[in-house]
Scaffold this active site. Structure first.
Site, PDB file in Angstrom:
ATOM      1  N   TYR A   1     -25.881 -76.291 -48.502  1.00  0.00           N
ATOM      2  CA  TYR A   1     -25.180 -76.935 -47.467  1.00  0.00           C
ATOM      3  C   TYR A   1     -23.894 -77.445 -47.713  1.00  0.00           C
ATOM      4  O   TYR A   1     -23.078 -77.157 -46.854  1.00  0.00           O
ATOM      5  CB  TYR A   1     -26.266 -78.065 -47.049  1.00  0.00           C
ATOM      6  CG  TYR A   1     -25.980 -78.593 -45.436  1.00  0.00           C
ATOM      7  CD1 TYR A   1     -26.256 -78.100 -44.509  1.00  0.00           C
ATOM      8  CD2 TYR A   1     -25.157 -79.805 -45.523  1.00  0.00           C
ATOM      9  CE1 TYR A   1     -26.110 -78.446 -43.202  1.00  0.00           C
ATOM     10  CE2 TYR A   1     -24.952 -80.512 -44.182  1.00  0.00           C
ATOM     11  CZ  TYR A   1     -25.226 -79.869 -43.308  1.00  0.00           C
ATOM     12  OH  TYR A   1     -24.999 -80.085 -41.780  1.00  0.00           O
TER      13      TYR A   1
ATOM     14  N   VAL B   1     -27.001 -66.345 -34.554  1.00  0.00           N
ATOM     15  CA  VAL B   1     -25.426 -66.155 -34.981  1.00  0.00           C
ATOM     16  C   VAL B   1     -25.300 -65.253 -36.140  1.00  0.00           C
ATOM     17  O   VAL B   1     -24.270 -64.855 -36.623  1.00  0.00           O
ATOM     18  CB  VAL B   1     -24.781 -67.502 -35.180  1.00  0.00           C
ATOM     19  CG1 VAL B   1     -24.852 -68.186 -33.671  1.00  0.00           C
ATOM     20  CG2 VAL B   1     -25.648 -68.274 -36.201  1.00  0.00           C
TER      21      VAL B   1
ATOM     22  N   ILE C   1     -26.633 -88.151 -38.083  1.00  0.00           N
ATOM     23  CA  ILE C   1     -26.996 -88.246 -36.605  1.00  0.00           C
ATOM     24  C   ILE C   1     -28.517 -87.888 -36.407  1.00  0.00           C
ATOM     25  O   ILE C   1     -28.797 -87.020 -37.167  1.00  0.00           O
ATOM     26  CB  ILE C   1     -25.829 -87.005 -35.844  1.00  0.00           C
ATOM     27  CG1 ILE C   1     -24.542 -87.137 -36.364  1.00  0.00           C
ATOM     28  CG2 ILE C   1     -26.444 -87.461 -34.383  1.00  0.00           C
ATOM     29  CD1 ILE C   1     -23.870 -88.518 -36.019  1.00  0.00           C
TER      30      ILE C   1
ATOM     31  N   ASN D   1     -21.626 -74.742 -33.575  1.00  0.00           N
ATOM     32  CA  ASN D   1     -22.366 -75.772 -33.841  1.00  0.00           C
ATOM     33  C   ASN D   1     -23.721 -75.380 -34.727  1.00  0.00           C
ATOM     34  O   ASN D   1     -24.371 -76.190 -35.139  1.00  0.00           O
ATOM     35  CB  ASN D   1     -22.726 -76.742 -32.586  1.00  0.00           C
ATOM     36  CG  ASN D   1     -23.958 -77.561 -32.646  1.00  0.00           C
ATOM     37  OD1 ASN D   1     -23.797 -78.828 -33.462  1.00  0.00           O
ATOM     38  ND2 ASN D   1     -24.889 -77.217 -32.359  1.00  0.00           N
TER      39      ASN D   1
ATOM     40  N   SER E   1     -19.298 -81.682 -41.681  1.00  0.00           N
ATOM     41  CA  SER E   1     -20.213 -82.472 -42.020  1.00  0.00           C
ATOM     42  C   SER E   1     -19.416 -83.514 -42.922  1.00  0.00           C
ATOM     43  O   SER E   1     -18.291 -83.084 -43.312  1.00  0.00           O
ATOM     44  CB  SER E   1     -21.478 -81.854 -42.645  1.00  0.00           C
ATOM     45  OG  SER E   1     -22.089 -82.894 -43.397  1.00  0.00           O
TER      46      SER E   1
ATOM     47  N   SER F   1     -21.522 -74.594 -47.546  1.00  0.00           N
ATOM     48  CA  SER F   1     -21.414 -74.010 -46.223  1.00  0.00           C
ATOM     49  C   SER F   1     -20.415 -74.998 -45.536  1.00  0.00           C
ATOM     50  O   SER F   1     -19.749 -74.501 -44.913  1.00  0.00           O
ATOM     51  CB  SER F   1     -22.749 -73.885 -45.607  1.00  0.00           C
ATOM     52  OG  SER F   1     -23.171 -75.047 -45.077  1.00  0.00           O
ATOM     53  N   LYS F   2     -20.572 -76.309 -45.730  1.00  0.00           N
ATOM     54  CA  LYS F   2     -19.756 -77.187 -44.765  1.00  0.00           C
ATOM     55  C   LYS F   2     -18.468 -77.288 -45.377  1.00  0.00           C
ATOM     56  O   LYS F   2     -17.413 -77.495 -44.795  1.00  0.00           O
ATOM     57  CB  LYS F   2     -20.505 -78.487 -44.588  1.00  0.00           C
ATOM     58  CG  LYS F   2     -21.482 -78.406 -43.929  1.00  0.00           C
ATOM     59  CD  LYS F   2     -21.378 -77.971 -42.404  1.00  0.00           C
ATOM     60  CE  LYS F   2     -22.838 -77.836 -41.630  1.00  0.00           C
ATOM     61  NZ  LYS F   2     -22.433 -77.408 -40.370  1.00  0.00           N
TER      62      LYS F   2
HETATM   63  P1  NAP Z   1     -30.709 -79.180 -34.536  1.00  0.00           P
HETATM   64  O1  NAP Z   1     -31.127 -80.274 -33.550  1.00  0.00           O
HETATM   65  O2  NAP Z   1     -31.337 -78.630 -35.285  1.00  0.00           O
HETATM   66  O3  NAP Z   1     -29.805 -78.191 -33.524  1.00  0.00           O
HETATM   67  C1  NAP Z   1     -29.324 -77.082 -34.005  1.00  0.00           C
HETATM   68  C2  NAP Z   1     -29.590 -76.041 -33.137  1.00  0.00           C
HETATM   69  O4  NAP Z   1     -29.034 -74.655 -33.677  1.00  0.00           O
HETATM   70  C3  NAP Z   1     -31.032 -75.644 -32.703  1.00  0.00           C
HETATM   71  O5  NAP Z   1     -31.249 -75.444 -31.260  1.00  0.00           O
HETATM   72  C4  NAP Z   1     -31.510 -74.317 -33.364  1.00  0.00           C
HETATM   73  O6  NAP Z   1     -32.533 -73.718 -32.990  1.00  0.00           O
HETATM   74  C5  NAP Z   1     -30.078 -73.665 -33.307  1.00  0.00           C
HETATM   75  N1  NAP Z   1     -30.113 -72.524 -34.389  1.00  0.00           N
HETATM   76  C6  NAP Z   1     -30.481 -72.601 -35.487  1.00  0.00           C
HETATM   77  N2  NAP Z   1     -30.223 -71.381 -36.230  1.00  0.00           N
HETATM   78  C7  NAP Z   1     -29.697 -70.801 -35.273  1.00  0.00           C
HETATM   79  C8  NAP Z   1     -29.274 -69.394 -35.329  1.00  0.00           C
HETATM   80  N3  NAP Z   1     -29.232 -68.420 -36.427  1.00  0.00           N
HETATM   81  N4  NAP Z   1     -28.482 -68.815 -34.069  1.00  0.00           N
HETATM   82  C9  NAP Z   1     -28.443 -69.531 -33.211  1.00  0.00           C
HETATM   83  N5  NAP Z   1     -28.569 -70.837 -33.267  1.00  0.00           N
HETATM   84  C10 NAP Z   1     -29.372 -71.367 -34.249  1.00  0.00           C
HETATM   85  O7  NAP Z   1     -29.616 -79.950 -35.417  1.00  0.00           O
HETATM   86  P2  NAP Z   1     -28.233 -80.781 -35.194  1.00  0.00           P
HETATM   87  O8  NAP Z   1     -28.215 -81.872 -35.972  1.00  0.00           O
HETATM   88  O9  NAP Z   1     -27.981 -81.050 -33.710  1.00  0.00           O
HETATM   89  O10 NAP Z   1     -27.100 -79.995 -35.925  1.00  0.00           O
HETATM   90  C11 NAP Z   1     -26.219 -79.199 -35.224  1.00  0.00           C
HETATM   91  C12 NAP Z   1     -25.045 -79.125 -36.134  1.00  0.00           C
HETATM   92  O11 NAP Z   1     -24.318 -80.327 -36.872  1.00  0.00           O
HETATM   93  C13 NAP Z   1     -25.318 -78.299 -37.502  1.00  0.00           C
HETATM   94  O12 NAP Z   1     -24.136 -77.464 -37.829  1.00  0.00           O
HETATM   95  C14 NAP Z   1     -25.471 -79.263 -38.571  1.00  0.00           C
HETATM   96  O13 NAP Z   1     -25.137 -78.738 -39.968  1.00  0.00           O
HETATM   97  C15 NAP Z   1     -24.371 -80.143 -37.958  1.00  0.00           C
HETATM   98  N6  NAP Z   1     -24.401 -81.557 -38.766  1.00  0.00           N
HETATM   99  C16 NAP Z   1     -25.284 -82.432 -38.268  1.00  0.00           C
HETATM  100  C17 NAP Z   1     -25.474 -83.728 -38.861  1.00  0.00           C
HETATM  101  C18 NAP Z   1     -26.710 -84.470 -38.482  1.00  0.00           C
HETATM  102  O14 NAP Z   1     -27.086 -85.695 -39.137  1.00  0.00           O
HETATM  103  N7  NAP Z   1     -27.506 -84.395 -37.373  1.00  0.00           N
HETATM  104  C19 NAP Z   1     -24.540 -84.211 -39.698  1.00  0.00           C
HETATM  105  C20 NAP Z   1     -23.708 -83.384 -40.087  1.00  0.00           C
HETATM  106  C21 NAP Z   1     -23.330 -81.963 -39.695  1.00  0.00           C
HETATM  107  P3  NAP Z   1     -33.937 -74.028 -33.590  1.00  0.00           P
HETATM  108  O15 NAP Z   1     -34.845 -74.341 -32.281  1.00  0.00           O
HETATM  109  O16 NAP Z   1     -34.591 -72.645 -33.984  1.00  0.00           O
HETATM  110  O17 NAP Z   1     -34.045 -75.078 -34.624  1.00  0.00           O
END
Ligand code: NAP
Length: 255
Positions: free
Chosen positions: A159, A65, A192, A90, A144, A162-163
């Site tokens: 972070y 992205v 999560i 996302n 977030s 960004s959020k």
């Molecule tokens: P995740 O399991 O690490 O999933 C993130 C996905 O994004 C991975 O497949 C990752 O690929 C991909 N990604 C990373 N950099 C990218 C890029 N430059 N272009 C395209 N794809 C890319 O994390 P998640 O927890 O599901 O997070 C999803 C969203 O939720 C994020 O925006 C995160 O900030 C937000 N969020 C998460 C939480 C939480 O507690 N989990 C809380 C608040 C907000 P890779 O295989 O390279 O990692």
């Protein structure tokens, strides 16, 4: 009974893992054709397999992205098969080095986190904007709990910045695109359980305990906890909802 997203084409960035994968599966269950955009093409294909195995429709495209030209190329390719009407921004990363820590590490965190979490959101949205306007589409941005600041939450400047930006972008776009019939909302997940925080949870159980002490529902969330609100915001059930952030955080921010 017809699904809530029948007839829609949905693009989900970072759909190869965690929250994005959960959203892709839920959208497919509700009848959308899902396009998974992820830097990790193997992970994106894994999500496709999960969806196809349950009778849904999905395809995967590799996309970083942060690469603005690649975002435009992907949008052009998608348009040859039909305009998207749902975009979920996302894809995201997190690191928690303190500002007072190693200068090189903290500068790299800033560059990487802002370029993926915020610039990436702009790049993908801008590339797909014509399609979203043509379909009177819906945008769902993943913010977030750190779209706000709470002293109990383990913050980090990059972070959190960004959020906060995700929330500002959501509100500004909602104001600008409402006249085109495009709705723009955000989801604010709490803790999560996904890959993004697996190491932090394993290494720092006190961090989890501290967050849980402030979480009325007293458990971390799972990707499927985000999926329902994401379906709601993409469907006609939220036809008069725009510019808002739906907190999905077990009550953390409310009390
Ligand atoms: P995740 O399991 O690490 O999933 C993130 C996905 O994004 C991975 O497949 C990752 O690929 C991909 N990604 C990373 N950099 C990218 C890029 N430059 N272009 C395209 N794809 C890319 O994390 P998640 O927890 O599901 O997070 C999803 C969203 O939720 C994020 O925006 C995160 O900030 C937000 N969020 C998460 C939480 C939480 O507690 N989990 C809380 C608040 C907000 P890779 O295989 O390279 O990692």
């Amino acid at each position: 009974m017809a699904g809530l997203l029948e007839g829609h084409i949905a693009a989900v960035t970072g759909g190869g893992s965690g929250i994005g994968q959960g959203i892709c599966q839920a959208y497919a269950r509700e009848g959308a054709r899902v396009i998974i955009l992820d830097i990790n093409i193997d992970a994106a294909k894994e999500t496709v397999s999960l969806i196809v195995a349950t009778g849904g429709s999905a395809s995967a495209m590799k996309l970083d992205v942060t690469d603005r030209q690649a975002c435009k190329a992907v949008a052009t390719e998608i348009a040859t098969k039909g305009n998207i009407s749902i975009l979920v921004n996302n894809a995201g990363i997190n690191r928690r080095n303190p500002m007072t820590g190693d200068a090189v590490a903290v500068s790299k965190d800033w560059d990487d986190i802002l370029s993926i979490n915020l610039d990436g959101m702009f790049n993908v949205t801008h590339a797909l904007l014509d399609q979203l306007r043509a379909t009177k589409g819906r945008i769902v941005n993943i913010g977030s709990i750190q779209s706000f600041v709470h002293v109990s939450w383990p913050n980090s400047a990059a972070y959190t910045t960004s959020k906060h930006g995700v929330l500002g972008f959501t509100r500004a776009l909602a104001a600008e695109l409402g006249k085109d019939g495009v709705r723009v909302n955000a989801i604010g997940p709490g803790l999560i359980e996904t890959r993004i925080n697996a190491e932090a949870r394993a290494k720092n159980p006190e961090m989890v305990a501290m967050v849980m002490r402030h979480t009325p529902l007293n458990r971390p969330g799972k990707p499927e906890d985000i999926a329902g609100p994401a379906v709601f915001l993409a469907s006609d059930m939220s036809a008069y909802v725009t510019g808002c952030i739906v907190m999905v955080d077990g009550g953390f921010r409310t009390v």
